[in-house]
Design a protein around this motif. Structure first.
Motif, PDB file in Angstrom:
ATOM      1  N   CYS A  49       0.862  -1.187   0.000  1.00  0.00           N
ATOM      2  CA  CYS A  49       0.000   0.000   0.000  1.00  0.00           C
ATOM      3  C   CYS A  49       0.894   1.231   0.000  1.00  0.00           C
ATOM      4  CB  CYS A  49      -0.890  -0.016   1.247  1.00  0.00           C
ATOM      5  SG  CYS A  49      -1.860   1.495   1.496  1.00  0.00           S
ATOM      6  N   ALA A  50       0.418   2.305  -0.606  1.00  0.00           N
ATOM      7  CA  ALA A  50       1.216   3.528  -0.652  1.00  0.00           C
ATOM      8  C   ALA A  50       0.377   4.761  -0.353  1.00  0.00           C
ATOM      9  CB  ALA A  50       1.882   3.673  -2.016  1.00  0.00           C
ATOM     10  N   ILE A  51      -0.740   4.585   0.342  1.00  0.00           N
ATOM     11  CA  ILE A  51      -1.618   5.730   0.589  1.00  0.00           C
ATOM     12  C   ILE A  51      -0.936   6.774   1.470  1.00  0.00           C
ATOM     13  CG2 ILE A  51      -2.754   4.735   2.608  1.00  0.00           C
ATOM     14  CD1 ILE A  51      -4.435   6.813  -0.179  1.00  0.00           C
ATOM     15  N   THR A  52      -0.005   6.332   2.329  1.00  0.00           N
ATOM     16  CA  THR A  52       0.786   7.249   3.143  1.00  0.00           C
ATOM     17  C   THR A  52       2.262   6.917   2.963  1.00  0.00           C
ATOM     18  OG1 THR A  52       0.799   5.820   5.095  1.00  0.00           O
ATOM     19  CG2 THR A  52      -1.047   7.352   4.881  1.00  0.00           C
ATOM     20  N   GLU A  56       4.353   3.167   2.337  1.00  0.00           N
ATOM     21  CA  GLU A  56       5.446   2.896   1.404  1.00  0.00           C
ATOM     22  C   GLU A  56       6.673   2.388   2.165  1.00  0.00           C
ATOM     23  OE1 GLU A  56       8.228   5.330  -1.796  1.00  0.00           O
ATOM     24  OE2 GLU A  56       6.490   6.319  -0.871  1.00  0.00           O
ATOM     25  N   ARG A  57       6.950   3.016   3.304  1.00  0.00           N
ATOM     26  CA  ARG A  57       8.096   2.598   4.119  1.00  0.00           C
ATOM     27  C   ARG A  57       7.893   1.184   4.656  1.00  0.00           C
ATOM     28  NH1 ARG A  57       7.978   6.638   7.093  1.00  0.00           N
ATOM     29  NH2 ARG A  57       6.945   5.820   8.942  1.00  0.00           N
ATOM     30  N   ASP A  58       6.666   0.863   5.038  1.00  0.00           N
ATOM     31  CA  ASP A  58       6.369  -0.487   5.522  1.00  0.00           C
ATOM     32  C   ASP A  58       6.684  -1.539   4.463  1.00  0.00           C
ATOM     33  OD1 ASP A  58       5.531   0.452   7.975  1.00  0.00           O
ATOM     34  OD2 ASP A  58       3.399   0.370   7.503  1.00  0.00           O
ATOM     35  N   ALA A  59       6.394  -1.208   3.203  1.00  0.00           N
ATOM     36  CA  ALA A  59       6.674  -2.156   2.118  1.00  0.00           C
ATOM     37  C   ALA A  59       8.175  -2.379   1.975  1.00  0.00           C
ATOM     38  CB  ALA A  59       6.078  -1.642   0.809  1.00  0.00           C
ATOM     39  N   ARG A  60       8.951  -1.294   2.013  1.00  0.00           N
ATOM     40  CA  ARG A  60      10.403  -1.445   1.914  1.00  0.00           C
ATOM     41  C   ARG A  60      10.952  -2.260   3.080  1.00  0.00           C
ATOM     42  NH1 ARG A  60      10.194   4.150   0.669  1.00  0.00           N
ATOM     43  NH2 ARG A  60      11.074   4.656   2.713  1.00  0.00           N
ATOM     44  N   LEU A  77       7.258  -8.237  -4.939  1.00  0.00           N
ATOM     45  CA  LEU A  77       6.598  -7.045  -4.410  1.00  0.00           C
ATOM     46  C   LEU A  77       5.615  -6.549  -5.446  1.00  0.00           C
ATOM     47  CD1 LEU A  77       6.245  -4.756  -2.334  1.00  0.00           C
ATOM     48  CD2 LEU A  77       8.121  -3.549  -3.493  1.00  0.00           C
ATOM     49  N   THR A  78       4.340  -6.456  -5.059  1.00  0.00           N
ATOM     50  CA  THR A  78       3.312  -5.936  -5.948  1.00  0.00           C
ATOM     51  C   THR A  78       2.480  -4.912  -5.190  1.00  0.00           C
ATOM     52  OG1 THR A  78       1.579  -6.567  -7.515  1.00  0.00           O
ATOM     53  CG2 THR A  78       1.616  -7.737  -5.415  1.00  0.00           C
ATOM     54  N   GLY A  79       1.458  -4.392  -5.817  1.00  0.00           N
ATOM     55  CA  GLY A  79       0.601  -3.412  -5.164  1.00  0.00           C
ATOM     56  C   GLY A  79       1.020  -1.986  -5.446  1.00  0.00           C
ATOM     57  N   CYS A  80       0.414  -1.057  -4.729  1.00  0.00           N
ATOM     58  CA  CYS A  80       0.551   0.367  -5.039  1.00  0.00           C
ATOM     59  C   CYS A  80       1.942   0.920  -4.765  1.00  0.00           C
ATOM     60  CB  CYS A  80      -0.494   1.164  -4.265  1.00  0.00           C
ATOM     61  SG  CYS A  80      -2.190   0.856  -4.819  1.00  0.00           S
ATOM     62  N   ALA A  81       2.717   0.276  -3.891  1.00  0.00           N
ATOM     63  CA  ALA A  81       4.057   0.783  -3.591  1.00  0.00           C
ATOM     64  C   ALA A  81       5.122   0.226  -4.524  1.00  0.00           C
ATOM     65  CB  ALA A  81       4.425   0.466  -2.145  1.00  0.00           C
ATOM     66  N   VAL A 103       6.032  -6.136  -9.471  1.00  0.00           N
ATOM     67  CA  VAL A 103       4.849  -6.165 -10.326  1.00  0.00           C
ATOM     68  C   VAL A 103       3.978  -4.962  -9.949  1.00  0.00           C
ATOM     69  CG1 VAL A 103       2.857  -7.498 -11.093  1.00  0.00           C
ATOM     70  CG2 VAL A 103       4.938  -8.679 -10.386  1.00  0.00           C
ATOM     71  N   PRO A 104       3.949  -3.916 -10.773  1.00  0.00           N
ATOM     72  CA  PRO A 104       3.152  -2.739 -10.429  1.00  0.00           C
ATOM     73  C   PRO A 104       1.672  -3.079 -10.348  1.00  0.00           C
ATOM     74  CG  PRO A 104       3.959  -2.600 -12.684  1.00  0.00           C
ATOM     75  CD  PRO A 104       4.634  -3.778 -12.066  1.00  0.00           C
ATOM     76  N   GLN A 105       0.942  -2.227  -9.673  1.00  0.00           N
ATOM     77  CA  GLN A 105      -0.462  -2.493  -9.388  1.00  0.00           C
ATOM     78  C   GLN A 105      -1.255  -2.809 -10.648  1.00  0.00           C
ATOM     79  OE1 GLN A 105      -2.310  -2.957  -6.662  1.00  0.00           O
ATOM     80  NE2 GLN A 105      -4.055  -3.291  -8.003  1.00  0.00           N
ATOM     81  N   GLU A 106      -1.017  -2.081 -11.734  1.00  0.00           N
ATOM     82  CA  GLU A 106      -1.832  -2.283 -12.929  1.00  0.00           C
ATOM     83  C   GLU A 106      -1.570  -3.634 -13.596  1.00  0.00           C
ATOM     84  OE1 GLU A 106       1.725   0.249 -14.388  1.00  0.00           O
ATOM     85  OE2 GLU A 106       0.510   0.009 -12.565  1.00  0.00           O
TER      86      GLU A 106
END
Length: 494
Positions: A49-52, A56-60, A77-81, A103-106
């Motif tokens: 998720c990258a809403i905040t 984004e930091r959580d994903a990294r 790693l996929t999703g918005c981040a 893998v980007p979200q789209e």
């Protein structure tokens, strides 16, 4: 291919939870076996998720941690981040890790074909931490064309079950509004709507599988049907209710994930009042109570007064209702007078909870460049004041529920009814003052939510038959208030 093990990690919104479940079902059907620890997995997938900026930091951080815990696994790693990860520049000399596949979200739905799918940008072979040029690094126009095609169609995710007791039903994706603080349009793309027949079919599958509550969800439900002949969200809700209610009304229910105040016009109110399976609960993407701040947020298309008017109109139909909201504190240019207006709005509304977020600067958004950025410490202080105000409203709401003779609870884990559970101590209930109690349910109590979205700790009957795993919605009587919810005791079904 022989059986392989996978481990899934999900961050963020309910739509992400839905898409993770769809990947889970697809991979299980392809011979995968889900395991409960990353160290046991052949494949580890992070749905981000990258809403905040924190998301984004959580994903990294998850990528770094999971690389250490599962050094030989294929790390995805996929999703918005995912795209944001590609642009991230670590400090020189910093220790970090990269996934094997971004893998980007789209393009996330391409993973439905399996985690071994040959995607552009795939770093086959070496799984050691290494700098990475980003998703689809060096890809040609063919990949861009594939992305454009994916953006135009509704992503082909579908589910037949859910890992949690209350499944998400995804009906919409993407957003075209472009609020000044939000990067969702750049990560989720333009609005797309799921065909009505697919939505109804999936809802039926979930109810027939034994689920008793479904969360109807999307990135922006107000944009459902845009550019299509499917109708709007309210026509979808009426169709869904009409298809399900004859068989399931009273046995199961629908809940709406999130709405904007501007959607609560007369058409919306009429639909809410007409639906037989709908929970008396609304979650509102409010964001602020000052019209000046809303305009700077790019959300001047509604006013706080619209929400107050709608809640007042609904009160005759829903004498008791849950009301939650998303609120941003410390937006650029926010003044103490803006804060006062927001706090006064919270006091006027029958708020039962709220998700309060300090404003998070997001590169690539208009608000990131605004003058009047609020110091971090002041954002935290304002968020704390808002949470205190909401906590008081929540306690008042829960205390009022003690007057109710009956609520209907959907258990988080119905299977737990088959096992002995620790009761809430009688003293926690009977020796408490009548207004608010500090009663704290003991461990191992069964959790759930009632129709008003109040968290419930279910007190097992001392005598008599315990409900089975197929008990459905459970009639219960509220008996005490905890810090965050209700203690309820089960009642005989009517």
């Amino acid at each position: 291919m022989s059986a392989w093990k996978f481990y899934l990690v999900t961050f963020g919104c309910k739509v992400n939870q839905y898409e993770t479940q769809s990947l889970r079902e697809a991979w299980l059907a392809q011979g995968g076996v889900e395991c409960n620890a990353p160290a046991l997995a052949d494949v580890v997938c992070v749905n981000s998720c990258a809403i905040t900026s924190k998301g984004e930091r959580d994903a990294r951080n998850a990528v770094f941690r999971l690389r250490r815990e599962a050094p030989t696994a294929r790390l995805i790693l996929t999703g918005c981040a995912a795209r944001l990860f590609a642009d991230y520049k670590p400090r020189p000399g910093a220790i970090w890790a990269a996934p094997d596949l971004l893998v980007p979200q789209e393009e996330k739905s391409r993973l439905l074909n399996g985690p071994w799918t040959d995607l552009d940008g795939d770093l086959d072979g070496d799984c050691a931490p290494q700098p990475h040029a980003g998703p689809l690094a060096g890809t040609a126009s063919a990949a861009d064309a594939a992305s454009a095609s994916a953006q135009a169609a509704f992503p082909p995710f579908q589910i037949s079950a859910f890992k949690r007791a209350r499944p998400v039903l995804k009906v919409q994706d993407g957003c075209a509004h472009r609020c000044t603080y939000c990067i969702v349009p750049s990560t989720r793309g333009k609005p797309r709507s799921r065909p009505v027949d697919e939505i109804v079919s999936e809802a039926l599958r979930l109810l027939q599988a034994g689920h008793t509550e479904i969360m109807v969800s999307g990135i922006n439900l107000g944009q459902y049907g845009r550019g299509t002949d499917m109708g709007d969200f309210w026509s979808l809700l009426r169709t869904l209710d009409a298809a399900l209610a004859p068989e399931f009304a009273g046995q199961a229910r629908l809940r709406i994930s999130s709405l904007e105040p501007g959607q609560l016009d007369q058409q919306g109110l009429d639909a809410l009042m007409a639906c037989r399976m709908l929970c008396p609960h609304l979650h509102i993407s409010l964001q602020h109570g000052s019209q000046a701040v809303l305009k700077r947020m790019g959300r001047g298309h509604y006013t706080p007064a619209m929400l107050e008017s709608a809640v007042s109109a609904l009160s005759a139909h829903w004498p008791v209702m849950g009301l939650g909201a998303d609120i941003i504190a410390g937006f650029p240019g926010e003044t103490e007078d803006d804060m006062r207006q927001l706090l006064e709005l919270i006091e006027r509304l029958p708020m039962s909870y709220a998700h309060v977020f300090p404003y998070s600067r997001r590169p690539g958004t208009a608000a990131n460049r605004f003058d009047g950025q609020i110091p971090h410490s002041l954002k935290l202080e304002r968020a704390a004041r808002l949470r205190e105000a909401v906590a008081r409203k929540q306690q008042a709401f829960l205390t009022e529920q003690l007057k109710l003779s009956r609520v209907l609870v959907a258990a988080d884990n119905p299977q737990a009814f088959a096992e002995p559970a620790t009761d809430v101590a009688a003293a926690d209930v009977t020796d408490a003052p009548a207004d608010v109690t500090a009663a704290k349910p003991k461990k191992n109590t069964i959790k759930g939510v009632n129709e008003y979205y109040a968290a419930c700790s279910i007190r097992m009957p001392a005598q008599g038959k315990r409900p089975g795993a197929d008990a459905g919605l459970l009639p219960a009587r509220p008996v005490a208030v905890t810090e965050k919810g209700l203690v309820v005791e089960l009642m005989p079904a009517e």
